[in-house]
Motif scaffolding. Structure first.
Motif, short mmCIF file in Angstrom:
data_model
loop_
_atom_site.label_atom_id
_atom_site.label_comp_id
_atom_site.label_asym_id
_atom_site.label_seq_id
_atom_site.Cartn_x
_atom_site.Cartn_y
_atom_site.Cartn_z
N ALA A 183 0.83 -1.21 0.00
CA ALA A 183 0.00 0.00 0.00
C ALA A 183 0.86 1.25 0.00
CB ALA A 183 -0.93 -0.01 1.21
N TRP A 184 1.96 1.25 0.79
CA TRP A 184 2.83 2.42 0.84
C TRP A 184 3.56 2.63 -0.48
CZ3 TRP A 184 3.75 6.32 4.26
CH2 TRP A 184 4.88 7.09 4.04
N GLU A 185 4.08 1.57 -1.03
CA GLU A 185 4.89 1.68 -2.26
C GLU A 185 4.03 2.06 -3.47
OE1 GLU A 185 6.88 -2.02 -2.62
OE2 GLU A 185 8.05 -1.79 -0.78
N THR A 186 2.76 1.68 -3.47
CA THR A 186 1.88 2.02 -4.59
C THR A 186 1.08 3.28 -4.34
OG1 THR A 186 0.15 0.58 -3.69
CG2 THR A 186 1.68 -0.40 -5.30
N ASN A 187 1.38 3.96 -3.20
CA ASN A 187 0.68 5.21 -2.86
C ASN A 187 -0.83 5.00 -2.78
OD1 ASN A 187 0.64 7.89 -2.12
ND2 ASN A 187 0.42 8.65 -4.21
N SER A 188 -1.23 3.88 -2.25
CA SER A 188 -2.64 3.59 -2.06
C SER A 188 -3.10 4.14 -0.70
CB SER A 188 -2.87 2.07 -2.13
OG SER A 188 -2.43 1.55 -3.37
N SER A 189 -4.37 3.95 -0.42
CA SER A 189 -4.92 4.47 0.83
C SER A 189 -4.36 3.67 2.01
CB SER A 189 -6.45 4.37 0.81
OG SER A 189 -6.98 5.16 -0.23
N LEU A 201 12.67 -4.63 8.93
CA LEU A 201 12.01 -3.35 9.18
C LEU A 201 12.98 -2.19 8.97
CD1 LEU A 201 9.86 -4.16 12.34
CD2 LEU A 201 9.05 -3.81 10.01
N ARG A 202 14.18 -2.29 9.50
CA ARG A 202 15.16 -1.21 9.34
C ARG A 202 15.51 -1.03 7.87
NH1 ARG A 202 17.65 0.55 13.99
NH2 ARG A 202 19.33 1.40 12.70
N ARG A 203 15.68 -2.13 7.15
CA ARG A 203 16.07 -2.06 5.74
C ARG A 203 14.96 -1.46 4.88
NH1 ARG A 203 17.39 -6.85 5.44
NH2 ARG A 203 15.49 -7.72 4.52
N TRP A 204 13.73 -1.89 5.13
CA TRP A 204 12.63 -1.38 4.30
C TRP A 204 12.34 0.08 4.61
CZ3 TRP A 204 7.60 0.38 5.31
CH2 TRP A 204 6.80 0.55 4.18
N LEU A 205 12.34 0.46 5.91
CA LEU A 205 12.05 1.85 6.29
C LEU A 205 13.13 2.80 5.80
CD1 LEU A 205 10.73 1.27 9.91
CD2 LEU A 205 9.41 2.10 7.96
N ALA A 206 14.36 2.31 5.62
CA ALA A 206 15.42 3.16 5.10
C ALA A 206 15.43 3.20 3.58
CB ALA A 206 16.79 2.66 5.60
N GLY A 207 14.66 2.32 2.95
CA GLY A 207 14.63 2.28 1.50
C GLY A 207 13.27 2.61 0.93
N PRO A 208 12.53 1.64 0.40
CA PRO A 208 11.23 1.93 -0.23
C PRO A 208 10.23 2.53 0.73
CG PRO A 208 12.00 -0.26 -0.82
CD PRO A 208 12.90 0.20 0.25
N GLY A 209 10.34 2.20 2.02
CA GLY A 209 9.35 2.70 2.98
C GLY A 209 9.77 3.95 3.70
N ILE A 210 10.69 4.72 3.15
CA ILE A 210 11.13 5.94 3.83
C ILE A 210 9.95 6.91 3.97
CG2 ILE A 210 11.88 7.05 1.67
CD1 ILE A 210 14.19 8.28 3.32
N GLY A 211 9.78 7.43 5.17
CA GLY A 211 8.65 8.31 5.45
C GLY A 211 7.53 7.61 6.19
N ALA A 212 7.47 6.28 6.09
CA ALA A 212 6.46 5.53 6.82
C ALA A 212 6.90 5.35 8.27
CB ALA A 212 6.22 4.17 6.16
#
Length: 356
Positions: free
Chosen positions: A264-270, A302-313
């Motif tokens: 949902a985060w990566e596709t900018n969905s709700s 979690l650390r890897r994703w939040l620092a990469g595609p999920g930055i801002g989440a």
């Protein structure tokens, strides 16, 4: 002052003199009438209400109606008001004399008052003439200061009005900026709404892929045939997730939640913008060695994703015993002690954390 006091007393005493004159007239009328009330004239019998042929009267000292013997007229006598009448006349005469004296002295007092005012005006004129040369410069300076003060007050009021207008303009500018941002967001939503909705099967397929990748990354034992069906129910080894062990269900639930949130985060969905995970190590304590390694891999992911595609989440994890890899990301610890219910981390800033 004397003229004003005399006129005030005169206005108060004139109504009193009229009242005394009226009292004297009433007492004089009473003394001449010799009775206060007129005798009652009988027009009908008080018993049978028959009108008598002759009107009852006093005859030979007896009442013609009840035959009662009455005292002589000289003995009955008329009401004596001579004392009250004499006192009222004396007070009226005294008041009249005092008013006449006051009215006679008022013209003289008015003349003296006018003369005093004229003398005061002449003295004031002499003082002004004597002090004009010495005082006039100061008076001129005072008038100039008064004009400058008035001008400064006008400038101050104009400046205050301008500041209020500027503040109003800034407030309206901020409102316009917010409205522009709202319009831009609505335009984006409108543009997205005009596009064709994403294919459900494609979205579920992507979630299934992420679900399987997460389990593989965490080294789930005997991983095979991991996917999410069309109803978003996770499956593993050809069975629903409910067939797995308690520890396996915990990992499956974590993988399923993260897969949905990450896609949902990566596709900018709700989405709400954050994910809350409660007790990720539940049911893993039965396998301390394997559980510790697996939960460490979860935190690494979690650390890897939040620092990469999920930055801002933001991912919020409530864990009773976080691994050493997450020690730097601890925001607060609850001690289960009433005297010190919680302690905050002193080495980590909340704004610098990828997850908490």
């Amino acid at each position: 002052m004397a003229v004003r006091d005399g006129e005030t007393q005169l206005r108060r005493m004139l109504p009193l003199r009229v009242q005394y004159a009226d009292d004297v007239s009433k007492l004089t009328l009473l003394s001449e009438a010799e009775e206060i009330f007129e005798p009652v004239r009988l027009t009908a019998c008080p018993v049978c209400h028959t009108v008598p042929v002759t009107t009852p009267a006093i005859t030979e000292g007896r009442c013609g109606l009840c035959q009662t013997e009455l005292p002589a007229e000289s003995e009955r006598g008329a009401p004596d008001v001579s004392v009250e009448l004499a006192a009222a006349k004396a007070r009226l005469a005294e008041l009249t004399r005092w008013i006449e004296e006051l009215e006679g002295g008022l013209p003289t007092l008015r003349t003296k008052a006018e003369q005093a005012l004229a003398a005061e005006a002449a003295a004031a004129a002499e003082v002004d003439a004597a002090t004009a040369r010495a005082v006039t410069p100061f008076l001129g300076e005072r008038d100039a200061l008064a004009r400058r003060r008035q001008g400064a007050a006008v400038v101050h009021e104009r400046a205050a009005t301008g500041l209020r207008l500027v503040a109003s303009l800034r407030r309206r500018a901020r409102d316009i900026e917010r409205q522009d941002a709202t319009i831009a967001s609505l335009c984006e939503e409108l543009a997205e709404a005009g596009q064709s909705p994403p294919d459900r099967s494609a979205v579920i397929g992507r979630i299934s892929e992420r679900f399987a990748e997460l389990l593989a990354d965490w080294r789930y034992p005997k991983l095979a045939d991991a996917y999410v069906d069309e109803r978003l129910v996770p499956h593993l080894r050809g069975q629903r997730y409910t067939a797995a062990s308690s520890g396996g269900r915990t990992l499956i639930a974590l993988a399923w939640q993260l897969a949905v949130f990450e896609v949902a985060w990566e596709t900018n969905s709700s989405h709400p913008g954050f994910l809350l995970i409660d007790s990720p190590q539940r049911n893993l304590v039965d396998y301390p060695d394997a559980g510790a390694a697996t939960i460490a891999r979860v935190y690494h992911h979690l650390r890897r994703w939040l620092a990469g595609p999920g930055i801002g989440a933001q991912v919020i994890v409530a864990d009773n015993a976080p691994p050493a890899v997450a020690e730097e990301d601890v925001i607060v610890r609850f001690s289960r002690r009433s005297d010190q219910p919680r302690t905050a981390s002193s080495t980590t800033r909340q704004t610098d954390l990828p997850f908490r």
